[in-house]
Design an enzyme around this catalytic site. Sequence first.
Site, PDB file in Angstrom:
ATOM      1  N   ARG A  29       0.832  -1.208   0.000  1.00  0.00           N
ATOM      2  CA  ARG A  29       0.000   0.000   0.000  1.00  0.00           C
ATOM      3  C   ARG A  29       0.863   1.252   0.000  1.00  0.00           C
ATOM      4  O   ARG A  29       1.878   1.314   0.702  1.00  0.00           O
ATOM      5  CB  ARG A  29      -0.913   0.012   1.238  1.00  0.00           C
ATOM      6  CG  ARG A  29      -1.949  -1.071   1.186  1.00  0.00           C
ATOM      7  CD  ARG A  29      -2.970  -0.956   2.293  1.00  0.00           C
ATOM      8  NE  ARG A  29      -3.695  -2.208   2.403  1.00  0.00           N
ATOM      9  CZ  ARG A  29      -4.659  -2.610   1.569  1.00  0.00           C
ATOM     10  NH1 ARG A  29      -5.025  -1.821   0.565  1.00  0.00           N
ATOM     11  NH2 ARG A  29      -5.239  -3.781   1.720  1.00  0.00           N
ATOM     12  N   ASN A  87       4.409   6.522 -13.638  1.00  0.00           N
ATOM     13  CA  ASN A  87       4.997   7.847 -13.823  1.00  0.00           C
ATOM     14  C   ASN A  87       6.457   7.684 -14.238  1.00  0.00           C
ATOM     15  O   ASN A  87       7.167   6.842 -13.686  1.00  0.00           O
ATOM     16  CB  ASN A  87       4.914   8.645 -12.515  1.00  0.00           C
ATOM     17  CG  ASN A  87       3.475   8.917 -12.103  1.00  0.00           C
ATOM     18  OD1 ASN A  87       2.617   9.140 -12.953  1.00  0.00           O
ATOM     19  ND2 ASN A  87       3.204   8.886 -10.806  1.00  0.00           N
ATOM     20  N   VAL A  96      10.058   8.292  -6.927  1.00  0.00           N
ATOM     21  CA  VAL A  96      10.875   7.161  -6.461  1.00  0.00           C
ATOM     22  C   VAL A  96      11.385   6.436  -7.705  1.00  0.00           C
ATOM     23  O   VAL A  96      10.584   5.961  -8.531  1.00  0.00           O
ATOM     24  CB  VAL A  96      10.065   6.205  -5.558  1.00  0.00           C
ATOM     25  CG1 VAL A  96      10.932   5.012  -5.149  1.00  0.00           C
ATOM     26  CG2 VAL A  96       9.544   6.934  -4.325  1.00  0.00           C
ATOM     27  N   HIS A 100       7.478   1.434 -10.799  1.00  0.00           N
ATOM     28  CA  HIS A 100       6.310   0.936 -10.070  1.00  0.00           C
ATOM     29  C   HIS A 100       5.045   1.257 -10.839  1.00  0.00           C
ATOM     30  O   HIS A 100       4.955   2.283 -11.518  1.00  0.00           O
ATOM     31  CB  HIS A 100       6.245   1.518  -8.656  1.00  0.00           C
ATOM     32  CG  HIS A 100       6.428   2.997  -8.583  1.00  0.00           C
ATOM     33  ND1 HIS A 100       7.667   3.594  -8.688  1.00  0.00           N
ATOM     34  CD2 HIS A 100       5.541   4.010  -8.436  1.00  0.00           C
ATOM     35  CE1 HIS A 100       7.535   4.900  -8.603  1.00  0.00           C
ATOM     36  NE2 HIS A 100       6.247   5.179  -8.466  1.00  0.00           N
ATOM     37  N   HIS A 102       1.209   2.139 -10.165  1.00  0.00           N
ATOM     38  CA  HIS A 102       0.192   2.530  -9.183  1.00  0.00           C
ATOM     39  C   HIS A 102      -1.131   1.856  -9.571  1.00  0.00           C
ATOM     40  O   HIS A 102      -1.533   1.925 -10.733  1.00  0.00           O
ATOM     41  CB  HIS A 102      -0.066   4.039  -9.209  1.00  0.00           C
ATOM     42  CG  HIS A 102       1.080   4.900  -8.802  1.00  0.00           C
ATOM     43  ND1 HIS A 102       1.166   5.473  -7.558  1.00  0.00           N
ATOM     44  CD2 HIS A 102       2.176   5.319  -9.481  1.00  0.00           C
ATOM     45  CE1 HIS A 102       2.266   6.223  -7.484  1.00  0.00           C
ATOM     46  NE2 HIS A 102       2.899   6.144  -8.641  1.00  0.00           N
TER      47      HIS A 102
HETATM   48  P1  5GP Z   1       5.850   8.228  -7.968  1.00  0.00           P
HETATM   49  O1  5GP Z   1       5.580   9.668  -7.635  1.00  0.00           O
HETATM   50  O2  5GP Z   1       7.341   7.952  -8.042  1.00  0.00           O
HETATM   51  O3  5GP Z   1       5.120   7.716  -9.180  1.00  0.00           O
HETATM   52  O4  5GP Z   1       5.250   7.391  -6.775  1.00  0.00           O
HETATM   53  C1  5GP Z   1       5.959   7.124  -5.612  1.00  0.00           C
HETATM   54  C2  5GP Z   1       4.937   6.728  -4.581  1.00  0.00           C
HETATM   55  O5  5GP Z   1       5.613   6.111  -3.508  1.00  0.00           O
HETATM   56  C3  5GP Z   1       4.147   7.902  -4.000  1.00  0.00           C
HETATM   57  O6  5GP Z   1       2.760   7.710  -4.254  1.00  0.00           O
HETATM   58  C4  5GP Z   1       4.499   7.871  -2.513  1.00  0.00           C
HETATM   59  O7  5GP Z   1       3.389   8.185  -1.693  1.00  0.00           O
HETATM   60  C5  5GP Z   1       4.971   6.453  -2.323  1.00  0.00           C
HETATM   61  N1  5GP Z   1       5.955   6.286  -1.277  1.00  0.00           N
HETATM   62  C6  5GP Z   1       7.065   7.047  -1.063  1.00  0.00           C
HETATM   63  N2  5GP Z   1       7.773   6.585  -0.026  1.00  0.00           N
HETATM   64  C7  5GP Z   1       7.089   5.495   0.435  1.00  0.00           C
HETATM   65  C8  5GP Z   1       7.329   4.573   1.511  1.00  0.00           C
HETATM   66  O8  5GP Z   1       8.316   4.662   2.249  1.00  0.00           O
HETATM   67  N3  5GP Z   1       6.421   3.578   1.685  1.00  0.00           N
HETATM   68  C9  5GP Z   1       5.319   3.459   0.875  1.00  0.00           C
HETATM   69  N4  5GP Z   1       4.490   2.429   1.127  1.00  0.00           N
HETATM   70  N5  5GP Z   1       5.077   4.301  -0.145  1.00  0.00           N
HETATM   71  C10 5GP Z   1       5.942   5.304  -0.357  1.00  0.00           C
END
Ligand code: 5GP
Length: 114
Positions: A29, A87, A96, A100, A102
């Site tokens: 999650r 993304n 990150v 990944h 979503h």
């Molecule tokens: P991005 O912006 O790279 O597409 O998505 C990264 C996602 O990772 C974000 O939705 C953010 O809330 C989530 N995220 C960042 N750090 C952590 C973490 O330590 N644990 C979890 N479960 N999610 C994280």
Amino acid sequence: MSDTIFGKIIRREIPADIVYENDEVLAFRDLNPQAPVHVLFIPKRPLATLNDAAESDAGLLGRLLLAASAYARQEGFAESGYRTVINCNEHGGQTVFHLHVHLLAGRHMHWPPG
Ligand code: 5GP
């Protein structure tokens, strides 16, 4: 690629609410959910962005999506629907740098996104 927070989750160095795992995929999650259901599907093998995926990663990318759709069926929201998002880099909003998917569900989503 350099290590990320998701690498630490894979190695169980930091906690996460893990909902699915197999040999090559981990799903947990999102810490900051954008919908009632917000789960991240990641490959255990690190790929920084979608740009780093090669032809040899085609199966892995497909299995990430299939893991997401199987989870949607299992949790009972496949028919009502959901959204999957990858993304990529700055303009894509990636924060990150471990690839990944979503999976967002549990509310009506709109298009186009902001
Ligand atoms: P991005 O912006 O790279 O597409 O998505 C990264 C996602 O990772 C974000 O939705 C953010 O809330 C989530 N995220 C960042 N750090 C952590 C973490 O330590 N644990 C979890 N479960 N999610 C994280």
